[in-house]
Motif scaffolding. Structure first.
Motif, PDB file in Angstrom:
ATOM      1  N   GLU A 270       0.834  -1.217   0.000  1.00 16.29           N
ATOM      2  CA  GLU A 270       0.000   0.000   0.000  1.00 16.29           C
ATOM      3  C   GLU A 270       0.867   1.266   0.000  1.00 16.29           C
ATOM      4  N   VAL A 271       1.975   1.200   0.737  1.00 13.01           N
ATOM      5  CA  VAL A 271       2.896   2.346   0.776  1.00 13.01           C
ATOM      6  C   VAL A 271       3.433   2.616  -0.625  1.00 13.01           C
ATOM      7  N   GLU A 272       3.780   1.556  -1.302  1.00  9.40           N
ATOM      8  CA  GLU A 272       4.325   1.687  -2.656  1.00  9.40           C
ATOM      9  C   GLU A 272       3.285   2.340  -3.583  1.00  9.40           C
ATOM     10  N   ALA A 273       2.040   1.891  -3.457  1.00  4.62           N
ATOM     11  CA  ALA A 273       0.975   2.451  -4.300  1.00  4.62           C
ATOM     12  C   ALA A 273       0.739   3.927  -3.962  1.00  4.62           C
ATOM     13  N   LEU A 274       0.800   4.243  -2.664  1.00  4.20           N
ATOM     14  CA  LEU A 274       0.572   5.626  -2.243  1.00  4.20           C
ATOM     15  C   LEU A 274       1.691   6.534  -2.769  1.00  4.20           C
ATOM     16  N   PHE A 275       2.908   6.031  -2.720  1.00  8.01           N
ATOM     17  CA  PHE A 275       4.027   6.813  -3.256  1.00  8.01           C
ATOM     18  C   PHE A 275       3.795   7.099  -4.734  1.00  8.01           C
ATOM     19  N   GLY A 276       3.323   6.088  -5.471  1.00  5.91           N
ATOM     20  CA  GLY A 276       3.039   6.289  -6.900  1.00  5.91           C
ATOM     21  C   GLY A 276       2.053   7.430  -7.098  1.00  5.91           C
ATOM     22  N   ARG A 277       1.012   7.462  -6.276  1.00  2.00           N
ATOM     23  CA  ARG A 277      -0.012   8.509  -6.394  1.00  2.00           C
ATOM     24  C   ARG A 277       0.553   9.868  -6.003  1.00  2.00           C
ATOM     25  N   PHE A 278       1.355   9.864  -4.948  1.00  2.00           N
ATOM     26  CA  PHE A 278       1.970  11.119  -4.499  1.00  2.00           C
ATOM     27  C   PHE A 278       2.906  11.661  -5.586  1.00  2.00           C
ATOM     28  N   HIS A 279       3.656  10.763  -6.171  1.00  4.10           N
ATOM     29  CA  HIS A 279       4.594  11.166  -7.223  1.00  4.10           C
ATOM     30  C   HIS A 279       3.835  11.771  -8.399  1.00  4.10           C
ATOM     31  N   ASP A 280       2.735  11.128  -8.785  1.00  2.00           N
ATOM     32  CA  ASP A 280       1.897  11.671  -9.864  1.00  2.00           C
ATOM     33  C   ASP A 280       1.396  13.067  -9.491  1.00  2.00           C
ATOM     34  N   LEU A 281       1.003  13.218  -8.238  1.00  4.47           N
ATOM     35  CA  LEU A 281       0.464  14.505  -7.787  1.00  4.47           C
ATOM     36  C   LEU A 281       1.495  15.619  -7.935  1.00  4.47           C
ATOM     37  N   VAL A 282       2.708  15.394  -7.422  1.00  5.42           N
ATOM     38  CA  VAL A 282       3.690  16.488  -7.384  1.00  5.42           C
ATOM     39  C   VAL A 282       4.354  16.707  -8.742  1.00  5.42           C
ATOM     40  N   THR A 283       4.213  15.740  -9.647  1.00  2.00           N
ATOM     41  CA  THR A 283       4.762  15.953 -10.993  1.00  2.00           C
ATOM     42  C   THR A 283       3.663  16.362 -11.974  1.00  2.00           C
ATOM     43  N   GLY A 284       2.450  16.551 -11.468  1.00  2.00           N
ATOM     44  CA  GLY A 284       1.373  17.041 -12.330  1.00  2.00           C
ATOM     45  C   GLY A 284       0.827  16.007 -13.281  1.00  2.00           C
ATOM     46  N   THR A 285       0.999  14.731 -12.966  1.00  2.00           N
ATOM     47  CA  THR A 285       0.445  13.669 -13.801  1.00  2.00           C
ATOM     48  C   THR A 285      -1.035  13.506 -13.460  1.00  2.00           C
ATOM     49  N   PRO A 286      -1.926  13.596 -14.476  1.00  2.00           N
ATOM     50  CA  PRO A 286      -3.361  13.508 -14.170  1.00  2.00           C
ATOM     51  C   PRO A 286      -3.710  12.189 -13.477  1.00  2.00           C
ATOM     52  N   ALA A 287      -4.650  12.269 -12.543  1.00  2.00           N
ATOM     53  CA  ALA A 287      -5.065  11.074 -11.813  1.00  2.00           C
ATOM     54  C   ALA A 287      -6.586  11.053 -11.713  1.00  2.00           C
ATOM     55  N   ASP A 288      -7.152   9.861 -11.520  1.00  2.00           N
ATOM     56  CA  ASP A 288      -8.613   9.770 -11.384  1.00  2.00           C
ATOM     57  C   ASP A 288      -9.039  10.125  -9.954  1.00  2.00           C
ATOM     58  N   ASP A 289     -10.341  10.223  -9.747  1.00  2.00           N
ATOM     59  CA  ASP A 289     -10.853  10.668  -8.454  1.00  2.00           C
ATOM     60  C   ASP A 289     -10.472   9.732  -7.315  1.00  2.00           C
ATOM     61  N   ALA A 290     -10.465   8.424  -7.623  1.00  2.89           N
ATOM     62  CA  ALA A 290     -10.126   7.451  -6.585  1.00  2.89           C
ATOM     63  C   ALA A 290      -8.697   7.679  -6.090  1.00  2.89           C
ATOM     64  N   ALA A 291      -7.811   7.948  -7.047  1.00  6.47           N
ATOM     65  CA  ALA A 291      -6.418   8.187  -6.673  1.00  6.47           C
ATOM     66  C   ALA A 291      -6.296   9.460  -5.851  1.00  6.47           C
ATOM     67  N   GLN A 292      -7.058  10.492  -6.243  1.00  3.67           N
ATOM     68  CA  GLN A 292      -7.056  11.758  -5.487  1.00  3.67           C
ATOM     69  C   GLN A 292      -7.525  11.524  -4.061  1.00  3.67           C
ATOM     70  N   ASP A 293      -8.623  10.771  -3.922  1.00  6.73           N
ATOM     71  CA  ASP A 293      -9.184  10.524  -2.586  1.00  6.73           C
ATOM     72  C   ASP A 293      -8.191   9.781  -1.705  1.00  6.73           C
ATOM     73  N   ALA A 294      -7.474   8.835  -2.307  1.00 10.38           N
ATOM     74  CA  ALA A 294      -6.544   8.017  -1.526  1.00 10.38           C
ATOM     75  C   ALA A 294      -5.425   8.851  -0.916  1.00 10.38           C
ATOM     76  N   LEU A 295      -5.167  10.029  -1.497  1.00  9.94           N
ATOM     77  CA  LEU A 295      -4.053  10.839  -1.010  1.00  9.94           C
ATOM     78  C   LEU A 295      -4.353  11.500   0.336  1.00  9.94           C
ATOM     79  N   GLY A 296      -5.611  11.767   0.615  1.00 13.63           N
ATOM     80  CA  GLY A 296      -5.950  12.402   1.884  1.00 13.63           C
ATOM     81  C   GLY A 296      -5.226  13.735   2.044  1.00 13.63           C
ATOM     82  N   LYS A 297      -4.598  13.935   3.213  1.00 15.26           N
ATOM     83  CA  LYS A 297      -3.896  15.189   3.499  1.00 15.26           C
ATOM     84  C   LYS A 297      -2.766  15.471   2.517  1.00 15.26           C
ATOM     85  N   LEU A 298      -2.218  14.393   1.926  1.00 13.58           N
ATOM     86  CA  LEU A 298      -1.079  14.583   1.015  1.00 13.58           C
ATOM     87  C   LEU A 298      -1.463  15.436  -0.193  1.00 13.58           C
TER      88      LEU A 298
END
Lengths: 156, 422
Positions: free
Chosen positions: A85-113
């Motif tokens: 799960e940590v690995e998956a979360l890092f992937g989502r975080f990385h997408d977020l900070v590099t401006g890679t578009p993500a779906d709503d589920a991925a956005q929700d999973a980030l929480g405070k991040l």
């Protein structure tokens, strides 16, 4: 989006000023150093994994507000999660900070991040936000993970 | 509006200098950046902007005369060769050199130092010989010497600096000895703005038989340089820090020294004859200019130094001193700000740390206000270590800056303080 308050959100300023879990961890099963020599940012991540789950995670280090807040919020976000799960979360975080578009589920999973979304406007600062995560990943590789410190200055 | 520059310097009337008129010669200075804010460019120690005189010299070369140099018999090759050699003459005059053949075109200061380290160093350094540098050197005047020291058994030493960022002259003298073969020193520190007393250091170095190499990268756009009056042996600078193009710079060396140095890079243009039984070297400066040079950039550099030479130097210096004084006064009024590098007589550089805010956060927040500064270790990690800092923020001035630029910097710093209260 290029206002100071978009990047330096209150949550980031708070965690930058008063980082949580900012201490060494006794009985860590893994530990790794991260260093961005161009910035001078340094972080050491300690992790205790029990049964494939991050039972505890802490860090010590110094650096800019983005790197300190990222380290702090990361420790809160990954505690209690499985290594996968940590690995998956890092992937989502990385997408977020590099401006890679993500779906709503991925956005929700980030929480405070999600507070780090503003980093994507500042390519030079991505390395600040990701140093702790790369270092965590090295720490999760176990006590044998020694060698040169992790760095995010060659790539994000 | 900026206050008009003082009309009198040292009791002598000086020609007037209007920075606002000069700004009009720099197209980039009228661009707008973040959220439409006017660009406030205070990163001149990293690179300077280019005046029309340089932009047009490059454009003219590409449009009308581009050809390779030193070999074609056709008209364009002749024109390119003539223009490049004229640029060498301009650089020689800019540095006060006796002979244009003492000017070697290089990629920049870094390559110039590497040239001396490898061509002179490998031929002359023996185990136990010492290279004396200073703690305030840029990495480009440290690492080439470490490389050649590792190859020759020579030892690199560093003279200490004082708390205000000036060179510790006593410490320098203590380290200078008959074992010292070369002293390498920055004319102006890129991280601190300190101006080193190069002429006196050269006299002390020569007294023990050492040569003197000066890194002039941060000096040439602020100080009038006369290599013969300074009494040094090598002087290096980069074109892009003196309003010229990137990828070009110059090494000046005393002709007798250059004549005695073997080549360090082989290739076309640097040979007299080539055969498989052995080759012979061209005279200087061609011996050190292997391969097709940066022709247009050399011509652009010539245009830059000619342009700078056409300005009233005393009035420009007075203007820059006024800016530095104005900026220092304003910065000292920002809560929690500490200047790093306060040596008397320093130029251009305002390096600082803001209590409770990492320099990179300062840099990003200033950028959001349109203010461009450098943050980091400025390729001078020993300086950062000396002051116990990981990094600083650095505003660095050029002659086209005006008081309003510093006002904008300080207004933006007060906003940083709002985001990061003490």
């Amino acid at each position: 989006m290029t206002h100071a308050a978009d990047l330096y959100q209150e949550l980031i300023l708070d965690h930058g000023r008063r980082p949580r879990n900012h201490r060494a961890l006794d009985g860590a099963s893994g530990k790794a150093d991260g260093h961005n020599p161009l910035c001078g940012d340094r972080v050491t991540v300690f992790v205790r994994v029990e049964g494939g789950v991050v039972a505890d995670v802490t860090f010590v280090g110094t650096g800019c507000a983005i790197s300190q807040a990222s380290s702090s919020l990361m420790t809160e976000a990954v505690r209690g999660r499985s290594v996968a799960e940590v690995e998956a979360l890092f992937g989502r975080f990385h997408d977020l900070v590099t401006g890679t578009p993500a779906d709503d589920a991925a956005q929700d999973a980030l929480g405070k991040l999600a507070a780090f979304a503003g980093v994507a406007e500042f390519p030079m600062r991505v390395k600040c936000a990701t140093l702790a995560w790369h270092t965590l990943r090295a720490a999760l590789a176990g006590p044998a993970a020694v060698g040169a410190p992790v760095t995010t200055e060659d790539a994000s | 509006m900026s206050r008009a520059p003082a009309p009198v310097v040292g009791g002598r009337p000086v020609a007037p200098f209007d920075p606002h008129r000069v700004r009009a010669e720099f197209p980039i200075l009228s661009r707008r950046v973040r959220r439409g804010r006017p660009l406030v460019y205070l990163d001149n120690a990293a690179t300077t902007q280019k005046p029309l005189a340089v932009i047009e010299a490059l454009d003219r070369h590409w449009r009308t005369s581009n050809a390779n140099v030193h070999r074609g018999v056709h008209l364009l090759s002749q024109e390119s060769t003539t223009a490049m050699e004229a640029a060498r003459g301009h650089v020689a005059r800019f540095l006060g050199a006796a002979d244009p053949r003492e000017v070697v075109f290089v990629r920049g200061t870094t390559e110039a130092v590497n040239l001396v380290a490898h061509a002179w160093g490998r031929a002359n350094l023996r185990p136990g010989d010492e290279i004396l540098l200073t703690t305030m050197e840029h990495h480009s005047n440290i690492v080439p010497w470490q490389l050649v020291a590792a190859q020759t058994g020579a030892v690199v030493r560093a003279a200490p600096i004082l708390d205000d960022g000036s060179l510790d002259r006593e410490g320098f003298r203590r380290l200078l000895s008959p074992r010292t073969r070369l002293v390498g020193v920055a004319h102006v520190s890129n991280a601190l703005g300190t101006v080193n007393p190069v002429r006196e250091l050269a006299q002390e170095a020569h007294a023990v038989g050492a040569l003197v190499l000066v890194d002039g990268a941060q000096a040439v756009s602020h100080l009038r340089v006369d290599v013969r009056a300074l009494g040094v042996d090598f002087y290096a600078f980069s074109g892009h820090k003196v309003f010229g193009p990137t990828g070009i710079g110059a090494l000046w060396g005393r002709k007798a020294l250059l004549d005695a140095m073997p080549p360090w890079q082989g290739g076309g243009d640097m040979i007299r004859t080539v055969s498989f039984s052995g080759s012979t070297w061209a005279d200087v400066p061609a011996r050190f200019e292997a391969g097709t040079p940066a022709i247009a950039e050399a011509i652009g550099l010539g245009a830059a130094v000619e342009w700078l030479g056409g300005l009233p130097a005393d009035a420009v210096a007075a203007h820059e001193a006024d800016l530095l004084e104005h900026g220092t006064r304003l910065l000292e009024g920002v809560p929690g700000l500490r200047l790093v590098g306060t040596a008397p007589g320093k130029v251009s550089v305002l390096s600082f740390v803001l209590e409770g805010v990492h320099p990179h956060d300062v840099g990003t927040l200033l950028d959001l206000e349109g203010v461009a500064v450098r943050t980091g270790h400025h390729c001078a990690q020993p300086v950062m270590d000396r002051f116990g800092l990981p990094a600083t923020a650095r505003a660095s001035l050029a002659l086209y800056n005006v008081r309003e630029d510093l006002d904008a910097l300080v207004a933006a710093l007060h906003k940083v303080r709002e985001t990061f209260p003490l």
